[in-house]
Design an enzyme around this catalytic site. Structure first.
Site, PDB file in Angstrom:
ATOM      1  N   CYS A   2      57.988  33.868  33.876  1.00 10.60           N
ATOM      2  CA  CYS A   2      58.064  35.131  33.591  1.00 10.60           C
ATOM      3  C   CYS A   2      58.394  35.430  31.922  1.00 10.60           C
ATOM      4  O   CYS A   2      58.531  34.314  31.274  1.00 10.60           O
ATOM      5  CB  CYS A   2      59.407  35.787  34.191  1.00 10.60           C
ATOM      6  SG  CYS A   2      59.200  35.459  36.158  1.00 10.60           S
ATOM      7  N   ARG A  27      51.537  34.603  29.995  1.00 15.82           N
ATOM      8  CA  ARG A  27      52.250  33.671  30.938  1.00 15.82           C
ATOM      9  C   ARG A  27      51.801  34.085  32.483  1.00 15.82           C
ATOM     10  O   ARG A  27      52.424  33.256  33.341  1.00 15.82           O
ATOM     11  CB  ARG A  27      53.925  33.806  30.452  1.00 15.82           C
ATOM     12  CG  ARG A  27      54.114  33.541  29.270  1.00 15.82           C
ATOM     13  CD  ARG A  27      55.574  33.933  28.835  1.00 15.82           C
ATOM     14  NE  ARG A  27      56.508  33.256  29.539  1.00 15.82           N
ATOM     15  CZ  ARG A  27      57.006  32.089  29.177  1.00 15.82           C
ATOM     16  NH1 ARG A  27      56.852  31.399  27.978  1.00 15.82           N
ATOM     17  NH2 ARG A  27      58.063  31.277  29.915  1.00 15.82           N
ATOM     18  N   TRP A  75      56.917  37.274  37.283  1.00 13.37           N
ATOM     19  CA  TRP A  75      55.796  36.727  38.256  1.00 13.37           C
ATOM     20  C   TRP A  75      56.651  36.273  39.419  1.00 13.37           C
ATOM     21  O   TRP A  75      57.702  35.729  39.284  1.00 13.37           O
ATOM     22  CB  TRP A  75      55.354  35.274  37.323  1.00 13.37           C
ATOM     23  CG  TRP A  75      54.293  34.700  38.183  1.00 13.37           C
ATOM     24  CD1 TRP A  75      53.034  34.863  38.028  1.00 13.37           C
ATOM     25  CD2 TRP A  75      54.364  33.534  38.957  1.00 13.37           C
ATOM     26  NE1 TRP A  75      52.357  34.155  38.891  1.00 13.37           N
ATOM     27  CE2 TRP A  75      53.208  33.082  39.521  1.00 13.37           C
ATOM     28  CE3 TRP A  75      55.506  32.753  39.596  1.00 13.37           C
ATOM     29  CZ2 TRP A  75      52.821  32.159  40.454  1.00 13.37           C
ATOM     30  CZ3 TRP A  75      55.251  31.628  40.780  1.00 13.37           C
ATOM     31  CH2 TRP A  75      53.910  31.463  40.764  1.00 13.37           C
ATOM     32  N   ASN A 100      64.657  34.480  33.957  1.00 17.40           N
ATOM     33  CA  ASN A 100      63.550  33.590  34.429  1.00 17.40           C
ATOM     34  C   ASN A 100      64.117  32.616  35.203  1.00 17.40           C
ATOM     35  O   ASN A 100      65.211  31.897  34.838  1.00 17.40           O
ATOM     36  CB  ASN A 100      62.827  33.025  33.103  1.00 17.40           C
ATOM     37  CG  ASN A 100      61.922  34.042  32.435  1.00 17.40           C
ATOM     38  OD1 ASN A 100      61.961  35.158  32.816  1.00 17.40           O
ATOM     39  ND2 ASN A 100      61.632  33.728  31.112  1.00 17.40           N
ATOM     40  N   GLY A 101      63.560  31.891  36.255  1.00 14.35           N
ATOM     41  CA  GLY A 101      63.977  30.703  37.109  1.00 14.35           C
ATOM     42  C   GLY A 101      64.100  31.190  38.399  1.00 14.35           C
ATOM     43  O   GLY A 101      63.826  32.214  38.958  1.00 14.35           O
ATOM     44  N   GLU A 483      38.613  18.261  36.069  1.00 22.31           N
ATOM     45  CA  GLU A 483      39.047  19.569  34.981  1.00 22.31           C
ATOM     46  C   GLU A 483      37.849  20.564  35.127  1.00 22.31           C
ATOM     47  O   GLU A 483      38.331  21.794  35.299  1.00 22.31           O
ATOM     48  CB  GLU A 483      39.127  18.819  33.810  1.00 22.31           C
ATOM     49  CG  GLU A 483      39.204  19.717  32.705  1.00 22.31           C
ATOM     50  CD  GLU A 483      40.699  20.549  32.958  1.00 22.31           C
ATOM     51  OE1 GLU A 483      40.803  21.604  32.210  1.00 22.31           O
ATOM     52  OE2 GLU A 483      41.550  20.265  33.820  1.00 22.31           O
ATOM     53  N   LYS A 487      38.825  24.290  36.325  1.00 21.14           N
ATOM     54  CA  LYS A 487      38.521  25.644  35.549  1.00 21.14           C
ATOM     55  C   LYS A 487      37.692  26.682  36.264  1.00 21.14           C
ATOM     56  O   LYS A 487      37.938  27.929  36.317  1.00 21.14           O
ATOM     57  CB  LYS A 487      37.399  25.313  34.179  1.00 21.14           C
ATOM     58  CG  LYS A 487      38.478  24.449  33.319  1.00 21.14           C
ATOM     59  CD  LYS A 487      39.540  25.430  32.196  1.00 21.14           C
ATOM     60  CE  LYS A 487      40.812  24.705  31.843  1.00 21.14           C
ATOM     61  NZ  LYS A 487      41.704  24.132  32.742  1.00 21.14           N
ATOM     62  N   GLU A 490      39.898  28.192  38.663  1.00 18.56           N
ATOM     63  CA  GLU A 490      41.155  29.074  38.244  1.00 18.56           C
ATOM     64  C   GLU A 490      40.535  30.523  37.838  1.00 18.56           C
ATOM     65  O   GLU A 490      41.287  31.538  38.079  1.00 18.56           O
ATOM     66  CB  GLU A 490      41.608  28.382  36.975  1.00 18.56           C
ATOM     67  CG  GLU A 490      42.645  27.158  36.893  1.00 18.56           C
ATOM     68  CD  GLU A 490      42.847  26.630  35.884  1.00 18.56           C
ATOM     69  OE1 GLU A 490      44.335  26.427  35.639  1.00 18.56           O
ATOM     70  OE2 GLU A 490      42.152  26.536  34.793  1.00 18.56           O
ATOM     71  N   HIS A 506      30.796   9.100  50.577  1.00 20.65           N
ATOM     72  CA  HIS A 506      31.884   8.692  51.517  1.00 20.65           C
ATOM     73  C   HIS A 506      32.324  10.126  52.076  1.00 20.65           C
ATOM     74  O   HIS A 506      33.703  10.129  52.450  1.00 20.65           O
ATOM     75  CB  HIS A 506      32.860   7.929  50.809  1.00 20.65           C
ATOM     76  CG  HIS A 506      32.592   6.596  50.349  1.00 20.65           C
ATOM     77  ND1 HIS A 506      32.271   5.576  51.379  1.00 20.65           N
ATOM     78  CD2 HIS A 506      32.073   5.969  49.453  1.00 20.65           C
ATOM     79  CE1 HIS A 506      31.892   4.378  50.760  1.00 20.65           C
ATOM     80  NE2 HIS A 506      31.762   4.741  49.651  1.00 20.65           N
ATOM     81  N   LYS A 607      50.770  30.786  32.901  1.00 18.94           N
ATOM     82  CA  LYS A 607      50.258  29.931  31.618  1.00 18.94           C
ATOM     83  C   LYS A 607      51.398  28.738  31.631  1.00 18.94           C
ATOM     84  O   LYS A 607      51.257  27.733  31.607  1.00 18.94           O
ATOM     85  CB  LYS A 607      50.245  30.645  30.302  1.00 18.94           C
ATOM     86  CG  LYS A 607      50.161  29.617  29.357  1.00 18.94           C
ATOM     87  CD  LYS A 607      48.666  29.233  29.311  1.00 18.94           C
ATOM     88  CE  LYS A 607      48.317  28.346  27.992  1.00 18.94           C
ATOM     89  NZ  LYS A 607      46.963  27.625  28.187  1.00 18.94           N
TER      90      LYS A 607
END
Length: 612
Positions: A2, A27, A75, A100-101, A483, A487, A490, A506, A607
């Site tokens: 947040c 964020r 958030w 926040n938290g 990666e 992306k 995301e 496999h 973020k």
């Protein structure tokens, strides 16, 4: 995750708070709110479920003025995104609080407060804190004492900003496990969860540490520990320009940051390498002696940083002959660990505040590790302050949730780290001279890869309507495949997975048909023939091949008819992961743009992940 902004000033600060929230939108958030104390010493609050621009629009319809205030972007952790669950929270129109938290014991506290007659209007864990402050204030009419008494009952992680109509020119801030910074200016002072929120008003910052409680007024800042002893915290000057957090000519921050990567890599290298070797002092005082004793490396990170760590494992074992273990931070911190002898513990984080990685670092400091090193992009962050050794990647401000330039500068930093360790293991400097020369070419070669943007757009058009994709690579390019898949997931919301090329038979090969795009990285080198064989396996099942390679001539054969090829520059195989990352970033970006998703703020993501 947040965003917090607060101010105590001699001027109206509602617009300043909103502007600060806009700087923190990267964020990730689902609601926003602001509270001020007006000229009549009354507490006024506005909240919306949605974006900061909607909050700003609502403010225009209200007479919303005040010189002390707090603001927040939330958030969701406890309670769905809604106006009633948005911050700030108030108690009896006397106190307002942003947080926040996560408060882990909120249920017990809520039950106690309800028995005391307090009414709750939200589903959040945060509301208990503001009621606790109100309850304790009634005992002694002292804001600071009330805040201290309240936080002594809390379990969990929190950064708090509190204002009260009883102290209209006062702002109290508390940090425990979640980042919070004080911005210092002439005749006015501020708080924020990230200094980027305050660059338009100050460049002077004080980073709070765990168990700090700050009493902030117009002219004074006092910081206390929980025993109410005053403590001193160093003041830092942040030299980032206000323009650095603007998009400029670009439609999205992500594209801007992709295009900034040549400069970012060059900045990471500046002053750290000569023409033929890595300077040994770049990891800080004491690093030279520590590196001489290293017999094992433990790398710990999350998300994109974890992929960088996976690449580094290949480098450490092949170039420096040092055994390496890589682990996701959220797993490392919750299992029994047996550290190897003379093991150096290394954390990677863009923000330096990633909750799981920071907790892993703190755990490691209590264990039998030789020392700790933080590789990070943010000076003054918790990790850089708490690790024994620090290395700043100098990527510059990164706003887009999907990390790009922070990742390639982490790879660059890790490569320097490997070469610095290699110096302690061998007197043979020939390979280091060759690798440093190749490393110095990377910024220019990244520029060359970025010129393939139009060809990558064509790939994106072919992929935009797909529901799934497979990314493959061998050796150190396997983590790059992971990666690239991350992306794609995301920001385009296409399901994508990264695999070692040799793992296709496999299991993943069962997914390959004419609707399955397979994106592969195929540089020259000792694994080239193996990679080509894997591509033939895909083609035989009708899979659509998209290949990045510096061996374009091999794909002129009929056996690869129909494959989509993009030519890559030639570079030493060890450095290929940096170069081959770039087109995969661009591919995800262009697919997301074509699909119309929110590129910079993808759904459900943030973020800076500062909660578990």
């Amino acid at each position: 995750m947040c965003g917090i902004v607060g101010a105590v000033a001699k001027r109206p600060i509602a617009k300043l708070l909103i502007d600060g929230l806009k700087k923190l939108e990267y964020r990730g958030y689902d609601s926003a709110g602001v509270a001020v104390i007006d000229a009549h010493y009354q507490l006024k609050r506005l909240r919306v479920a949605g974006k900061v621009r909607e909050l700003e629009s609502v403010m225009h319809d209200h007479l919303f003025q005040g010189q002390t205030g707090i603001a927040h972007t939330r958030w969701a952790t406890h309670g769905v995104p809604s106006e009633k669950n948005a911050h700030p929270f108030v108690s009896h129109d006397e106190f307002a609080l942003v947080h926040n938290g996560i408060i882990e014991n909120h249920s017990v506290l809520r039950d106690q407060l309800q028995r005391d007659g307090y009414c709750f209007h939200s589903d959040t864990d945060t509301e208990v804190v503001v009621h606790l402050i109100h309850k304790n204030y009634k005992k002694n009419q002292d804001l600071l004492a009330a805040v201290r008494a309240a936080v002594m009952e809390l379990k969990g992680a929190y950064a708090l900003g509190i204002i009260s109509k009883h102290d209209p020119s006062r702002l109290v801030a508390v940090r425990q496990g979640s980042p919070l910074v004080i911005g210092k200016s002439q005749g006015e002072n501020f708080i924020a969860s990230d200094p980027l929120a305050l660059l338009s008003v100050t460049q002077q910052f004080i980073y709070l540490e765990d168990n700090d409680m700050a009493d902030i007024t117009l002219e004074d800042i006092k910081i206390f520990n929980m025993d109410m002893q005053e403590v001193k915290r160093e003041q830092h000057t942040l030299s980032i320009s206000h323009d650095a957090v603007e998009r400029g000519e670009y439609r999205h921050y992500m594209k801007k940051e992709i295009m900034e990567q040549p400069e970012a890599i060059a900045s990471c290298l500046e002053g750290r390498v000569t023409d033929d070797h890595v300077l040994p002092a770049i990891f800080g005082p004491g690093a030279d002696a520590i590196f001489s004793q290293v017999e094992h490396i433990q790398l710990v990170a999350c998300g994109t940083s974890y992929h960088a760590a996976m690449v580094a494992r290949y480098w450490l074992e092949s170039l420096a002959d040092i055994p390496c273990t890589v682990e996701v931070a959220s797993e490392f911190r919750y299992r029994k660990i047996a550290p190897s002898k003379n093991s150096l513990f290394v954390t990677l984080s863009q923000s330096g505040e990633t909750a799981d990685t920071l907790a892993a670092l703190r755990l490691a400091r209590k264990m039998d590790y030789l020392s700790t090193l933080a590789i990070c992009n943010v000076p003054g962050s918790s990790m850089t302050r708490e690790a024994d050794l620090q290395f700043l990647t100098r990527a510059g401000v990164e706003i887009g949730v999907a990390s790009t330039k922070a990742f390639v500068t982490q790879l660059t930093a890790l490569f320097l780290f490997v070469l610095a360790l290699r110096q302690k293991r061998t007197a043979d400097t020939q390979l280091e001279v060759e690798l440093v020369a190749q490393l110095r070419r990377v910024p220019a070669l990244v520029e060359k890869v970025l010129q393939q943007d139009a060809a990558i757009v064509n790939w994106a058009r072919a992929l935009m309507n797909k529901e799934h994709a497979i990314f493959i690579g061998r050796g150190a390019l396997y983590p790059v495949a992971m990666e690239g898949a991350l992306k794609m997931k995301e920001i385009s919301y296409i399901h994508a997975e990264g695999y070692p090329s040799g793992e296709l038979k496999h299991g993943p090969l069962a997914l390959v048909d004419t609707n399955m795009p397979v994106i592969s990285t195929v540089p020259g080198g000792e694994l080239l023939e193996k990679s080509l064989s894997n591509l033939q396996e895909v083609r035989a099942r009708g899979g659509k091949l998209y290949v990045l390679t510096d061996q374009v001539h091999l794909f002129d054969q009929d056996s690869f008819a129909g494959a989509h090829i993009i030519a890559m520059p030639c570079l030493h195989a060890a450095l290929a992961p940096i170069l081959y990352t770039i087109p995969l970033q661009l591919l995800a970006y262009h697919v997301a743009v074509l699909k119309g998703t929110d590129v910079d703020q993808p759904r459900n993501l943030a973020k800076s992940v500062t909660v578990e």
